[in-house]
Design a protein around this motif. Structure first.
Motif, PDB file in Angstrom:
ATOM      1  N   GLY A 206       4.750   1.191  -7.282  1.00 45.39           N
ATOM      2  CA  GLY A 206       4.477  -0.086  -6.664  1.00 45.39           C
ATOM      3  C   GLY A 206       3.156  -0.154  -5.936  1.00 45.39           C
ATOM      4  N   ALA A 207       2.769  -1.376  -5.666  1.00 47.35           N
ATOM      5  CA  ALA A 207       1.575  -1.661  -4.868  1.00 47.35           C
ATOM      6  C   ALA A 207       1.823  -2.994  -4.172  1.00 47.35           C
ATOM      7  N   VAL A 208       1.432  -3.059  -2.917  1.00 44.67           N
ATOM      8  CA  VAL A 208       1.593  -4.291  -2.142  1.00 44.67           C
ATOM      9  C   VAL A 208       0.334  -4.557  -1.348  1.00 44.67           C
ATOM     10  N   GLN A 209       0.178  -5.799  -0.944  1.00 44.46           N
ATOM     11  CA  GLN A 209      -0.892  -6.153  -0.020  1.00 44.46           C
ATOM     12  C   GLN A 209      -0.242  -6.490   1.309  1.00 44.46           C
ATOM     13  N   CYS A 210      -0.872  -6.035   2.393  1.00 46.67           N
ATOM     14  CA  CYS A 210      -0.320  -6.233   3.725  1.00 46.67           C
ATOM     15  C   CYS A 210      -1.449  -6.231   4.754  1.00 46.67           C
ATOM     16  N   ILE A 211      -1.113  -6.295   5.993  1.00 43.59           N
ATOM     17  CA  ILE A 211      -2.000  -6.263   7.149  1.00 43.59           C
ATOM     18  C   ILE A 211      -2.783  -7.585   7.266  1.00 43.59           C
ATOM     19  N   PRO A 212      -2.686  -8.213   8.432  1.00 42.38           N
ATOM     20  CA  PRO A 212      -3.455  -9.445   8.644  1.00 42.38           C
ATOM     21  C   PRO A 212      -4.960  -9.192   8.567  1.00 42.38           C
ATOM     22  N   GLY A 213      -5.682 -10.178   8.152  1.00 44.72           N
ATOM     23  CA  GLY A 213      -7.138 -10.073   8.060  1.00 44.72           C
ATOM     24  C   GLY A 213      -7.648 -10.829   6.863  1.00 44.72           C
ATOM     25  N   PRO A 214      -8.888 -10.577   6.495  1.00 44.58           N
ATOM     26  CA  PRO A 214      -9.474 -11.279   5.346  1.00 44.58           C
ATOM     27  C   PRO A 214      -8.657 -11.018   4.086  1.00 44.58           C
ATOM     28  N   ARG A 215      -8.413 -12.054   3.349  1.00 45.75           N
ATOM     29  CA  ARG A 215      -7.601 -11.965   2.142  1.00 45.75           C
ATOM     30  C   ARG A 215      -8.423 -11.440   0.979  1.00 45.75           C
ATOM     31  N   HIS A 216      -7.824 -10.513   0.228  1.00 46.39           N
ATOM     32  CA  HIS A 216      -8.469  -9.988  -0.972  1.00 46.39           C
ATOM     33  C   HIS A 216      -7.846 -10.673  -2.181  1.00 46.39           C
ATOM     34  N   THR A 217      -8.687 -11.161  -3.112  1.00 50.01           N
ATOM     35  CA  THR A 217      -8.141 -11.885  -4.260  1.00 50.01           C
ATOM     36  C   THR A 217      -8.552 -11.346  -5.633  1.00 50.01           C
ATOM     37  N   ARG A 218      -9.740 -10.720  -5.762  1.00 50.08           N
ATOM     38  CA  ARG A 218     -10.190 -10.314  -7.091  1.00 50.08           C
ATOM     39  C   ARG A 218     -10.880  -8.963  -7.037  1.00 50.08           C
ATOM     40  N   GLY A 219     -10.787  -8.242  -8.156  1.00 53.62           N
ATOM     41  CA  GLY A 219     -11.480  -6.972  -8.267  1.00 53.62           C
ATOM     42  C   GLY A 219     -10.854  -5.879  -7.421  1.00 53.62           C
ATOM     43  N   THR A 220     -11.580  -4.822  -7.232  1.00 50.86           N
ATOM     44  CA  THR A 220     -11.097  -3.700  -6.431  1.00 50.86           C
ATOM     45  C   THR A 220     -11.133  -4.087  -4.956  1.00 50.86           C
ATOM     46  N   PRO A 221      -9.998  -3.965  -4.278  1.00 54.44           N
ATOM     47  CA  PRO A 221      -9.986  -4.344  -2.868  1.00 54.44           C
ATOM     48  C   PRO A 221     -10.819  -3.388  -2.017  1.00 54.44           C
ATOM     49  N   PRO A 222     -11.410  -3.883  -0.935  1.00 53.30           N
ATOM     50  CA  PRO A 222     -12.229  -3.026  -0.082  1.00 53.30           C
ATOM     51  C   PRO A 222     -11.404  -2.102   0.805  1.00 53.30           C
ATOM     52  N   ASN A 223     -10.137  -2.421   1.030  1.00 46.16           N
ATOM     53  CA  ASN A 223      -9.273  -1.625   1.895  1.00 46.16           C
ATOM     54  C   ASN A 223      -8.056  -1.172   1.097  1.00 46.16           C
ATOM     55  N   VAL A 224      -8.009   0.132   0.801  1.00 46.46           N
ATOM     56  CA  VAL A 224      -6.961   0.665  -0.060  1.00 46.46           C
ATOM     57  C   VAL A 224      -6.349   1.908   0.579  1.00 46.46           C
ATOM     58  N   VAL A 225      -5.027   2.000   0.451  1.00 44.53           N
ATOM     59  CA  VAL A 225      -4.274   3.193   0.816  1.00 44.53           C
ATOM     60  C   VAL A 225      -3.552   3.621  -0.448  1.00 44.53           C
ATOM     61  N   GLU A 226      -3.659   4.901  -0.810  1.00 44.15           N
ATOM     62  CA  GLU A 226      -2.969   5.384  -2.006  1.00 44.15           C
ATOM     63  C   GLU A 226      -2.372   6.753  -1.737  1.00 44.15           C
ATOM     64  N   THR A 227      -1.144   6.935  -2.213  1.00 41.56           N
ATOM     65  CA  THR A 227      -0.464   8.208  -2.044  1.00 41.56           C
ATOM     66  C   THR A 227       0.604   8.370  -3.119  1.00 41.56           C
ATOM     67  N   ASP A 228       1.193   9.541  -3.184  1.00 39.47           N
ATOM     68  CA  ASP A 228       2.268   9.810  -4.132  1.00 39.47           C
ATOM     69  C   ASP A 228       3.608   9.382  -3.522  1.00 39.47           C
ATOM     70  N   PRO A 229       4.639   9.228  -4.347  1.00 38.93           N
ATOM     71  CA  PRO A 229       5.918   8.740  -3.840  1.00 38.93           C
ATOM     72  C   PRO A 229       6.541   9.597  -2.730  1.00 38.93           C
ATOM     73  N   GLN A 230       6.531  10.913  -2.874  1.00 40.54           N
ATOM     74  CA  GLN A 230       7.148  11.763  -1.858  1.00 40.54           C
ATOM     75  C   GLN A 230       6.424  11.656  -0.520  1.00 40.54           C
ATOM     76  N   THR A 231       5.104  11.620  -0.554  1.00 38.21           N
ATOM     77  CA  THR A 231       4.340  11.468   0.686  1.00 38.21           C
ATOM     78  C   THR A 231       4.606  10.102   1.303  1.00 38.21           C
ATOM     79  N   TRP A 232       4.693   9.063   0.492  1.00 35.24           N
ATOM     80  CA  TRP A 232       4.988   7.737   1.027  1.00 35.24           C
ATOM     81  C   TRP A 232       6.337   7.736   1.754  1.00 35.24           C
ATOM     82  N   LEU A 233       7.352   8.348   1.156  1.00 32.70           N
ATOM     83  CA  LEU A 233       8.647   8.413   1.824  1.00 32.70           C
ATOM     84  C   LEU A 233       8.528   9.119   3.173  1.00 32.70           C
ATOM     85  N   ALA A 234       7.801  10.217   3.205  1.00 35.76           N
ATOM     86  CA  ALA A 234       7.656  10.989   4.450  1.00 35.76           C
ATOM     87  C   ALA A 234       6.897  10.202   5.511  1.00 35.76           C
TER      88      ALA A 234
END
Length: 132
Positions: free
Chosen positions: A69-97
């Motif tokens: 999955g991927a979601v958009q969150c956090i208040p602030g400037p809205r991202h609509t197209r292309g690669t977003p400027p603010n990204v968090v990425e991790t694997d499933p086990q780390t996300w659970l932790a």
């Protein structure tokens, strides 16, 4: 494709309350040193992503937990197209932790288990999230 057969590209994400059992099952498997079953891990990741969006609504940060999955969150400037400027990425086990407070955000980032880019890509104020 006939109109009745069109499907959304977004995964179906049920309410966090229903999926909290998946989070508990995935964490129990990890505690026992086992890899959670794929459907359980998927449902747990999605439940925690949904809970994050509910806690931090907005569209300025994209949180990615491939392949589930991927979601958009956090208040602030809205991202609509292309690669977003603010990204968090991790694997499933780390996300659970991280999402359940079993692993500190700062530690996960410094260890490279969570990759962040952009000035808004800090989830520490929103973690851990609750699914019940």
């Amino acid at each position: 494709m006939p109109q009745g057969l069109l499907r959304s590209y977004r995964p179906v994400v049920s309410s966090p309350h229903i999926k909290s059992a998946a989070v508990a099952a995935a964490l129990a498997a990890l505690d026992e040193g086992r890899t959670p079953e794929r459907p359980v891990l998927r449902d747990a990741v999605r439940a925690l992503l949904t809970a994050l969006v509910e806690r931090a609504p907005g569209r300025s940060v994209e949180v990615r937990v491939p392949p589930y999955g991927a979601v958009q969150c956090i208040p602030g400037p809205r991202h609509t197209r292309g690669t977003p400027p603010n990204v968090v990425e991790t694997d499933p086990q780390t996300w659970l932790a991280v999402a359940t407070g079993r692993l500190a955000w700062a530690e996960a980032v410094s260890d490279g288990r969570v990759r962040v880019s952009g000035i808004r890509a800090d989830l520490s104020d929103y973690l851990p999230v609750r699914t019940d």
